[in-house]
Design a protein around this motif. Structure first.
Motif, PDB file in Angstrom:
ATOM      1  N   ILE A 196       2.976 -41.463  31.371  1.00  0.00           N
ATOM      2  CA  ILE A 196       3.233 -42.564  30.445  1.00  0.00           C
ATOM      3  C   ILE A 196       2.474 -43.774  30.973  1.00  0.00           C
ATOM      4  N   ASP A 197       1.663 -44.392  30.097  1.00  0.00           N
ATOM      5  CA  ASP A 197       0.755 -45.433  30.564  1.00  0.00           C
ATOM      6  C   ASP A 197       0.112 -46.081  29.334  1.00  0.00           C
ATOM      7  N   ASP A 198      -0.335 -47.326  29.483  1.00  0.00           N
ATOM      8  CA  ASP A 198      -0.990 -48.016  28.366  1.00  0.00           C
ATOM      9  C   ASP A 198      -2.145 -47.195  27.796  1.00  0.00           C
ATOM     10  N   LYS A 199      -2.974 -46.631  28.692  1.00  0.00           N
ATOM     11  CA  LYS A 199      -4.156 -45.904  28.242  1.00  0.00           C
ATOM     12  C   LYS A 199      -3.778 -44.605  27.527  1.00  0.00           C
ATOM     13  N   ILE A 200      -2.715 -43.979  27.974  1.00  0.00           N
ATOM     14  CA  ILE A 200      -2.253 -42.761  27.296  1.00  0.00           C
ATOM     15  C   ILE A 200      -1.799 -43.095  25.880  1.00  0.00           C
ATOM     16  N   LEU A 201      -1.035 -44.173  25.745  1.00  0.00           N
ATOM     17  CA  LEU A 201      -0.563 -44.570  24.414  1.00  0.00           C
ATOM     18  C   LEU A 201      -1.734 -44.925  23.504  1.00  0.00           C
ATOM     19  N   ALA A 202      -2.718 -45.649  24.043  1.00  0.00           N
ATOM     20  CA  ALA A 202      -3.877 -46.046  23.238  1.00  0.00           C
ATOM     21  C   ALA A 202      -4.680 -44.829  22.794  1.00  0.00           C
ATOM     22  N   LYS A 203      -4.889 -43.867  23.726  1.00  0.00           N
ATOM     23  CA  LYS A 203      -5.667 -42.675  23.399  1.00  0.00           C
ATOM     24  C   LYS A 203      -4.937 -41.820  22.367  1.00  0.00           C
ATOM     25  N   ALA A 204      -3.624 -41.733  22.495  1.00  0.00           N
ATOM     26  CA  ALA A 204      -2.851 -40.944  21.540  1.00  0.00           C
ATOM     27  C   ALA A 204      -2.906 -41.563  20.146  1.00  0.00           C
ATOM     28  N   THR A 205      -2.837 -42.881  20.076  1.00  0.00           N
ATOM     29  CA  THR A 205      -2.941 -43.562  18.783  1.00  0.00           C
ATOM     30  C   THR A 205      -4.311 -43.320  18.169  1.00  0.00           C
ATOM     31  N   GLU A 206      -5.342 -43.401  18.997  1.00  0.00           N
ATOM     32  CA  GLU A 206      -6.708 -43.164  18.525  1.00  0.00           C
ATOM     33  C   GLU A 206      -6.869 -41.753  17.980  1.00  0.00           C
ATOM     34  N   ASN A 207      -6.203 -40.790  18.619  1.00  0.00           N
ATOM     35  CA  ASN A 207      -6.316 -39.383  18.218  1.00  0.00           C
ATOM     36  C   ASN A 207      -5.300 -38.987  17.134  1.00  0.00           C
ATOM     37  N   ASN A 208      -4.419 -39.940  16.780  1.00  0.00           N
ATOM     38  CA  ASN A 208      -3.339 -39.639  15.847  1.00  0.00           C
ATOM     39  C   ASN A 208      -2.503 -38.465  16.364  1.00  0.00           C
ATOM     40  N   GLU A 209      -2.107 -38.573  17.612  1.00  0.00           N
ATOM     41  CA  GLU A 209      -1.410 -37.495  18.329  1.00  0.00           C
ATOM     42  C   GLU A 209      -0.217 -38.082  19.059  1.00  0.00           C
ATOM     43  N   SER A 210       0.839 -37.323  19.213  1.00  0.00           N
ATOM     44  CA  SER A 210       1.982 -37.776  20.003  1.00  0.00           C
ATOM     45  C   SER A 210       1.543 -37.995  21.443  1.00  0.00           C
ATOM     46  N   TRP A 211       1.990 -39.096  22.054  1.00  0.00           N
ATOM     47  CA  TRP A 211       1.528 -39.420  23.409  1.00  0.00           C
ATOM     48  C   TRP A 211       1.913 -38.340  24.403  1.00  0.00           C
ATOM     49  N   TRP A 212       3.111 -37.774  24.232  1.00  0.00           N
ATOM     50  CA  TRP A 212       3.569 -36.764  25.184  1.00  0.00           C
ATOM     51  C   TRP A 212       2.789 -35.454  25.041  1.00  0.00           C
ATOM     52  N   ALA A 213       2.331 -35.165  23.815  1.00  0.00           N
ATOM     53  CA  ALA A 213       1.531 -33.957  23.603  1.00  0.00           C
ATOM     54  C   ALA A 213       0.153 -34.125  24.227  1.00  0.00           C
ATOM     55  N   LEU A 214      -0.435 -35.310  24.042  1.00  0.00           N
ATOM     56  CA  LEU A 214      -1.733 -35.578  24.655  1.00  0.00           C
ATOM     57  C   LEU A 214      -1.640 -35.501  26.174  1.00  0.00           C
ATOM     58  N   ALA A 215      -0.588 -36.118  26.727  1.00  0.00           N
ATOM     59  CA  ALA A 215      -0.418 -36.118  28.179  1.00  0.00           C
ATOM     60  C   ALA A 215      -0.283 -34.701  28.723  1.00  0.00           C
ATOM     61  N   TYR A 216       0.492 -33.876  28.036  1.00  0.00           N
ATOM     62  CA  TYR A 216       0.682 -32.504  28.510  1.00  0.00           C
ATOM     63  C   TYR A 216      -0.609 -31.700  28.411  1.00  0.00           C
ATOM     64  N   ARG A 217      -1.343 -31.902  27.326  1.00  0.00           N
ATOM     65  CA  ARG A 217      -2.607 -31.179  27.152  1.00  0.00           C
ATOM     66  C   ARG A 217      -3.572 -31.485  28.289  1.00  0.00           C
ATOM     67  N   TYR A 218      -3.699 -32.755  28.627  1.00  0.00           N
ATOM     68  CA  TYR A 218      -4.627 -33.109  29.701  1.00  0.00           C
ATOM     69  C   TYR A 218      -4.073 -32.751  31.081  1.00  0.00           C
TER      70      TYR A 218
END
Length: 471
Positions: free
Chosen positions: A71-93
């Motif tokens: 959980i982090d500012d950059k994770i939230l920003a990247k998830a918004t950019e990708n139109n993806e849930s932040w937790w899903a993006l974090a787990y994928r990476y």
């Protein structure tokens, strides 16, 4: 045996004496899982893998903790950019990092905690700091809580800086700060952020500050005082400086040693996407076997700059080939059934080099000298000298995690196979991208299904599609 490591806090090489006899505790900063791993990430993990292996080789029971910042500012920003849930993006990476670590033979840590799983511990640490007069909630009741840097006289001790020379901390709105350098322990929830990216707290709903996460997690798993804290040189300030300050201000002894690995450059220049001079682990693994990539990333002293050049992997491959050719030839003559033991057979010069602040370049010098002696013995038919060299090579390469006879490296494909796979999968992804552009969803799904059947995972994002092999 006298182990000596460089301690960043004192800027000296000191004798390493574990806090508990026979044991060693190591915490090193893992990934903020906002994107694919880059070379700096894996070089850092490999440096502390080498440290772990050497502590084990010296008979210590090692507990290793490597965190995941999910959980982090950059994770939230990247998830918004990708139109993806932040937790899903974090787990994928997070999985992409795990795959890169595994490919390079980096040992799994004893514990790999995620930040989001340790919110109560973070609340307890904040409460302690407030009670001791080192933290304060924002007066505007925004939910932010800050560490008061001027309340801690030793702030700046890790990086040997004067507080008045430091830049302002950009991690939270400065309106509620007593000093612009005060850093966020807790960040109040703000409009526009995902509802799921907040937790209740005594100071208001929000999420943890980056620096707080590591202090809370290391204390849970290693206690309030432990042997070594590690990470990349770029983390010394502000991350590690703030970690040390908040932990010691809470009354913790914290790390006895601070160890930092150097950066990776591209032909003498800092790697930058804007300059187009970057290379990532996946690209390296398409050019060379994983064993070769590990050798390359681990061949320099951990504190030095590692410079990548177009010929770097070729040179590493030649070095690995010399060791592997001797090892296989000697084994075929001496131990065709594979029934050999090599514990304790390392040359004294190798051990002395590794004891001296993990001097891997000097240790590799001993390794290649031993290989040359072994080849001389092979040519002369001197079985006793051949066996001595072979067992020494096994002991040294095993301690470094580059034993060419290890089953892990034998099971992985060579560079030619890696290149062929990369070309074939990339062609399929390009065809799929064309189908998606033409809104031919049936064709897009068909290609994805073919890749899935072949054991290839495809991840789509706004930046395009990436692939990885299923475990």
């Amino acid at each position: 045996m006298t182990l000596r490591f460089h301690d960043s806090a004192t800027a000296t090489v000191r004798d390493f004496v574990p806090l508990t006899a026979g044991q060693a505790s190591l915490y090193y900063c893992g990934a903020t899982v906002q994107g694919e791993p880059h070379i700096g990430h894996v070089r850092s993990a490999l440096a502390f893998d080498q440290l772990t292996r050497w502590l084990q080789a010296r008979g210590l029971d090692v507990t290793v903790v490597r965190n995941v910042t999910d959980i982090d500012d950059k994770i939230l920003a990247k998830a918004t950019e990708n139109n993806e849930s932040w937790w899903a993006l974090a787990y994928r990476y997070e999985q992409a990092f795990a795959q890169a670590y595994a490919a390079l033979g980096i040992l799994k840590p004893s514990y790999e905690p995620r930040a989001t799983g340790h919110i109560p511990e973070m609340h307890a640490l904040i409460a302690t700091l407030i009670a001791r007069g080192h933290a304060y909630p924002a007066p505007d009741r925004s939910g932010d809580v800050y560490f008061d840097v001027r309340s801690w006289a030793r702030y700046g001790a890790l990086t040997h800086q004067n507080i008045d020379d430091m830049q302002a901390a950009p991690d939270a709105d400065p309106r509620g700060k007593r000093d612009p350098r005060d850093f966020a322990l807790w960040k109040g929830f703000k409009a526009g952020e995902p509802e799921s990216a907040q937790w209740d707290s005594p100071w208001g709903a929000g999420r943890p500050g980056w620096h707080l996460e590591c202090s809370a997690m290391v204390t849970k798993y290693l206690g309030t005082e432990f042997d070594i804290h590690g990470g990349g040189l770029d983390l010394r300030f502000p991350h590690h400086e703030n970690e040390m300050a908040q932990s010691q201000a809470a009354g913790h002894g914290f790390a006895n040693f601070w160890m930092h690995n150097g950066m990776v450059t591209y032909q003498g220049e800092k790697m930058s996407k804007s300059l187009g001079n970057t290379i990532n682990p996946r690209e390296m693994l398409a050019l060379a076997r994983p064993l070769v990539v590990r050798y390359y990333l681990g061949q320099a002293h951990y504190r030095s700059v590692l410079d990548y050049r177009p010929t770097s992997l070729e040179e590493a491959a030649a070095a690995v080939d010399r060791v592997e050719t001797f090892a296989k030839a000697a084994q075929a003559q001496l131990f065709p059934a594979g029934d050999f033991a090599y514990a304790g057979t390392r040359p004294g010069g190798f051990d002395a080099a590794m004891d001296d602040d993990l001097n891997v370049p000097a240790a590799l010098g001993v390794l290649h000298e031993t290989v040359r002696a072994g080849n001389t013995a092979l040519a002369a038919g001197d079985r006793a000298a051949m066996e001595q060299a072979f067992l020494a090579v096994m002991g040294m390469t095993d301690a470094l995690g580059i034993n060419p006879l290890d089953v892990q490296w034998q099971q992985q494909g060579g560079a030619a196979e890696q290149r062929a796979l990369n070309v074939l999968v990339t062609a399929q992804l390009q065809a799929r991208a064309q189908a998606r552009a033409e809104k031919n969803w049936a064709e897009s799904d068909r290609i994805r299904d073919i890749l899935a059947a072949a054991g290839v995972d495809v991840a789509d994002s706004a930046a395009g599609s990436t692939w990885s092999l299923k475990k």
